[in-house]
Design an enzyme around this catalytic site. Structure first.
Site, PDB file in Angstrom:
ATOM      1  N   ASP A  72       2.974  -0.788 -13.927  1.00 45.14           N
ATOM      2  CA  ASP A  72       3.572  -1.499 -12.804  1.00 45.14           C
ATOM      3  C   ASP A  72       4.097  -2.865 -13.223  1.00 45.14           C
ATOM      4  OD1 ASP A  72       2.494   0.698 -11.670  1.00 45.14           O
ATOM      5  OD2 ASP A  72       1.028  -0.345 -10.429  1.00 45.14           O
ATOM      6  N   GLY A  95       0.796  -1.227   0.000  1.00 43.90           N
ATOM      7  CA  GLY A  95       0.000   0.000   0.000  1.00 43.90           C
ATOM      8  C   GLY A  95       0.823   1.269   0.000  1.00 43.90           C
TER       9      GLY A  95
HETATM   10  C1  GLA Z   1      -1.266   2.431 -10.158  1.00 42.09           C
HETATM   11  C2  GLA Z   1      -1.662   1.600 -11.385  1.00 42.09           C
HETATM   12  C3  GLA Z   1      -0.849   2.000 -12.603  1.00 42.09           C
HETATM   13  C4  GLA Z   1      -0.849   3.507 -12.827  1.00 42.09           C
HETATM   14  C5  GLA Z   1      -0.555   4.245 -11.528  1.00 42.09           C
HETATM   15  C6  GLA Z   1      -0.725   5.735 -11.672  1.00 42.09           C
HETATM   16  O1  GLA Z   1       0.031   2.128  -9.756  1.00 42.09           O
HETATM   17  O2  GLA Z   1      -1.494   0.229 -11.128  1.00 42.09           O
HETATM   18  O3  GLA Z   1      -1.312   1.319 -13.741  1.00 42.09           O
HETATM   19  O4  GLA Z   1      -2.061   3.926 -13.386  1.00 42.09           O
HETATM   20  O5  GLA Z   1      -1.380   3.812 -10.464  1.00 42.09           O
HETATM   21  O6  GLA Z   1       0.216   6.255 -12.526  1.00 42.09           O
END
Ligand code: GLA
Length: 388
Positions: free
Chosen positions: A173, A122
């Site tokens: 990510d 988180g």
């Molecule tokens: C989270 C999501 C990503 C991206 C970010 C904001 O980490 O998993 O795909 O959208 O937020 O940039």
């Protein structure tokens, strides 16, 4: 990164005493380019030296998964044929990725898995993507002869979020976790999926994360709501220009956004405005990095924070306070990192200011909120790999 012996000793203890293969995948930072991925824009992430490590072994059953979350001391067994899957949220990542890998042609059968992580949960550092890509990598190796490509594993991780975990996330990510390379940030064009590695050695500066320890929870959250706003704006622009093809905000110009301003409402307008600006900022940061102009990079980071806080509205009081402290300490750049609603700020700070900044942030944050922020020095590291 985690110690293999730590994971292995638990794997041996909780199952039948045999060892399996060990895989690891990292969390990520993102220098700039937030909420741009699902808008077809650019992002600029890098993998970190914190992540998830899993030991996995084929168990000879048709489809029974025996899973142990070492950090939570929680054991869950489930069948891949169960249409509902397990209820424990951590086990849903295993269930989801296994089914997504099957869709890609990997004949996943029963397996045992024990895993642990040192990427803070988180904190906006993608602990969930680290799990998805670690498990995908392991299943690809155990059952799939490593035939699934890196990009397909990225997409399987994203589909796991969408289909089993309720987060309508983009691809940043999972991309960073799979493709990361030590010492390099990566500029990814989320529309074409082209990317470049950028060696990142800012002479005289360092990157540090300050974790507010306000837990962000993206599932069922305003995160999906932000994405819906962006999609609504794109639909409006498309309706005005039936001759064009508008898939994401990436395809929309500032003029086109202004044309629909009155139809979309003030909130959606501000959100879309942020996204268009952020797309340009990533490119500007790349130019500034190429010229070694870190002060410019920092200025753009502050602009991103301002936009995420005021226009996209994904900040919180604690993160705004950390950003303010950075500014007052003369820190070069500082902003919310990741999805927002809690988690970390990422700070580009001159070496000579580092100590004073960290001390001041700890002291003032503690005075106001009763605890210190956590401090993580960023070490840019490799993506998913087999450990042994
Ligand atoms: C989270 C999501 C990503 C991206 C970010 C904001 O980490 O998993 O795909 O959208 O937020 O940039």
């Amino acid at each position: 990164m985690m110690e293999v012996d730590f994971v292995r000793s638990r794997f041996i203890k909780h199952f039948d005493g045999k060892t399996g293969n060990v895989y690891a995948s990292p969390g990520r930072i993102n220098l700039i380019g937030e909420h741009t991925d699902y808008n077809g824009g650019f992002v600029f992430p890098g993998a970190v030296d914190k992540g998830v490590m899993a030991e996995m072994r084929v168990n000879g059953t048709e489809d029974t998964v025996m899973a142990y979350a070492i950090d939570l001391k929680d054991r869950v067994d489930f069948k891949l044929s169960d249409p509902n899957g397990p209820r424990a949220s951590w086990a849903r990542y295993i269930y989801g990725i296994a089914l997504e890998m099957r869709k890609l042609g990997v004949p996943v059968k029963g397996f045992n898995i024990a895993f642990a992580g040192d990427v803070p949960l988180g904190a906006g550092m993608s602990s969930s993507a680290a799990m998805e890509s670690c498990f995908a990598f392991g299943l690809n190796d155990l059952f799939g002869d490593n035939k699934v490509s890196q990009w397909d594993m990225v997409l399987a991780g994203q589909a796991t979020e969408h289909n089993y975990c309720g987060v309508n996330c983009g691809i940043m990510d999972q991309f960073a976790s799979v493709f990361g390379k030590a010492g390099c940030l990566m500029r990814l064009d989320c529309r074409s999926r082209e990317f470049q590695y950028f060696p990142f050695k800012p002479d005289g500066y360092r990157l540090v994360l300050l974790d507010s320890v306000v837990k962000h929870q993206l599932s069922g959250s305003p995160y999906n709501d932000r994405r819906n706003s962006c999609e609504k704006v794109v639909k409006c622009v498309q309706a005005k220009h039936p001759e064009g093809k508008f898939e994401t905000l990436r395809d929309c110009t500032w003029e086109q956004l202004d044309e629909v301003k009155d139809e979309i409402g003030a909130d959606d307008y501000r959100r879309a405005k942020f996204v268009l600006g952020e797309k340009d900022r990533v490119l500007a940061v790349c130019d500034a990095l190429t010229e070694g102009d870190y002060e410019k990079v920092g200025e753009l980071m502050y602009q991103t924070h301002e936009g995420l806080s005021k226009d996209y509205e994904v900040s919180c009081e604690e993160l705004d306070f950390l950003n303010q402290i950075a500014k007052e300490n003369g820190v070069t750049g500082s902003r919310i990192m990741g999805g927002g609603f809690g988690g970390c700020t990422i700070n580009l700070v001159r070496n000579d200011l580092y100590r004073k900044f960290i001390e001041d942030a700890k002291k003032r944050f503690n005075e106001k909120y009763g605890h210190e922020p956590k401090v993580y020095d960023v070490v840019i590291s490799d993506g998913s790999h087999k450990v042994c």
